[in-house]
Write a protein that holds these residues in place. Structure first.
Motif, PDB file in Angstrom:
ATOM      1  N   UNK A   1       0.846  -1.194   0.000  1.00  0.00           N
ATOM      2  CA  UNK A   1       0.000   0.000   0.000  1.00  0.00           C
ATOM      3  C   UNK A   1       0.885   1.249   0.000  1.00  0.00           C
ATOM      4  N   UNK A   2       0.605   2.154  -0.916  1.00  0.00           N
ATOM      5  CA  UNK A   2       1.401   3.378  -1.021  1.00  0.00           C
ATOM      6  C   UNK A   2       1.004   4.356   0.087  1.00  0.00           C
ATOM      7  N   UNK A   3       1.869   5.337   0.382  1.00  0.00           N
ATOM      8  CA  UNK A   3       1.504   6.350   1.379  1.00  0.00           C
ATOM      9  C   UNK A   3       0.210   7.078   1.027  1.00  0.00           C
ATOM     10  N   UNK A  37      15.737  12.201   0.648  1.00  0.00           N
ATOM     11  CA  UNK A  37      16.242  11.899   1.985  1.00  0.00           C
ATOM     12  C   UNK A  37      15.510  10.704   2.575  1.00  0.00           C
ATOM     13  N   UNK A  38      16.218   9.932   3.366  1.00  0.00           N
ATOM     14  CA  UNK A  38      15.623   8.724   3.942  1.00  0.00           C
ATOM     15  C   UNK A  38      15.380   8.847   5.447  1.00  0.00           C
ATOM     16  N   UNK A  75       6.096   5.824   4.333  1.00  0.00           N
ATOM     17  CA  UNK A  75       7.100   6.541   3.533  1.00  0.00           C
ATOM     18  C   UNK A  75       8.465   5.882   3.676  1.00  0.00           C
ATOM     19  N   UNK A  76       8.794   5.509   4.900  1.00  0.00           N
ATOM     20  CA  UNK A  76      10.079   4.869   5.159  1.00  0.00           C
ATOM     21  C   UNK A  76      10.172   3.546   4.395  1.00  0.00           C
ATOM     22  N   UNK A  77       9.083   2.765   4.431  1.00  0.00           N
ATOM     23  CA  UNK A  77       9.057   1.491   3.709  1.00  0.00           C
ATOM     24  C   UNK A  77       9.160   1.710   2.212  1.00  0.00           C
ATOM     25  N   UNK A  78       8.533   2.776   1.736  1.00  0.00           N
ATOM     26  CA  UNK A  78       8.569   3.099   0.317  1.00  0.00           C
ATOM     27  C   UNK A  78       9.993   3.386  -0.143  1.00  0.00           C
ATOM     28  N   UNK A  79      10.739   4.093   0.712  1.00  0.00           N
ATOM     29  CA  UNK A  79      12.153   4.375   0.424  1.00  0.00           C
ATOM     30  C   UNK A  79      12.954   3.082   0.475  1.00  0.00           C
ATOM     31  N   UNK A  80      12.651   2.252   1.467  1.00  0.00           N
ATOM     32  CA  UNK A  80      13.379   0.999   1.638  1.00  0.00           C
ATOM     33  C   UNK A  80      13.206   0.055   0.454  1.00  0.00           C
ATOM     34  N   UNK A  81      12.047   0.130  -0.199  1.00  0.00           N
ATOM     35  CA  UNK A  81      11.804  -0.720  -1.364  1.00  0.00           C
ATOM     36  C   UNK A  81      12.823  -0.426  -2.463  1.00  0.00           C
TER      37      UNK A  81
END
Length: 199
Positions: A1-3, A37-38, A75-81
């Motif tokens: 699921x996206x942010x 930025x992460x 958002x953090x997970x989205x970056x991690x992907x």
């Protein structure tokens, strides 16, 4: 699921104030993402959103901040992907995306966010050499004796120690001197024996 999708779901059936707070957090996180930025720590998001409707970091960590934490974590997970270093970790929570019930998926995402945050806090505050055992909800710090400490306790129970000082072992786990006065209290030797056996 996206942010974006999560934001829509989180805004359902909540008060206007919560919707506004979610929107403010979303905007701040989106800006972080656009900057490449992460850093999505609660303190950073709170600082960047000061005066824009984003609550203090402690408020985000509180029980009522669960939807805010879930949104930030998305958002953090989205970056991690997109970060190959984190692909192994992400695999541990991929199964959440397979949940078809949207509300159940949100609930599970909240729980995963809480677990991740709890692990982060424990890792941050727990010294590397500390072992914590969970027993009936209580955290217990356990330490083991080093070689010299163990030898010292073994010596107190030894015949060498007893004979050197002209002591004698009592029948109740105590130690007596030549005048039959107690040097070690009742059950002291029993306690030392258990300590050596269990640590």
């Amino acid at each position: 699921m996206t942010p974006e999708e999560l934001l829509v779901e989180l805004k359902m059936d909540v008060k206007t104030k919560v919707k506004q707070t979610l929107q403010a957090i979303y905007e701040v996180c989106s800006e972080q993402k656009k900057r490449g930025l992460s850093d999505f720590s609660f303190s950073t998001i709170s600082r960047l959103g000061e005066g824009r409707g984003v609550p203090k970091a402690q408020s985000i960590r509180n029980k009522t901040g669960a939807p805010y934490r879930a949104l930030i974590k998305s958002f953090e997970d989205n970056i991690n992907e997109k970060n190959s270093k984190n692909k192994k970790y992400k695999g541990k929570v991929d199964w959440i995306e397979e949940i078809s019930d949207v509300r159940l998926k949100i609930l599970v995402s909240h729980q995963a966010a809480q677990l991740a945050e709890a692990k982060r806090i424990i890792k941050e505050f727990t010294p590397p050499d500390m072992v914590i055992n969970i027993n009936d909800g209580l955290a217990i710090q356990t330490e083991s004796f080093d070689h010299l400490e163990r030898k010292a306790l073994e010596y107190l129970m030894s015949d060498d120690f007893i004979n050197k000082w002209h002591f004698k072992k009592g029948i109740h786990g105590d130690v007596l001197n030549e005048q039959d006065e107690r040097v070690f209290k009742i059950a002291t030797l029993d306690a030392l024996g258990k300590a050596l056996k269990n640590l």
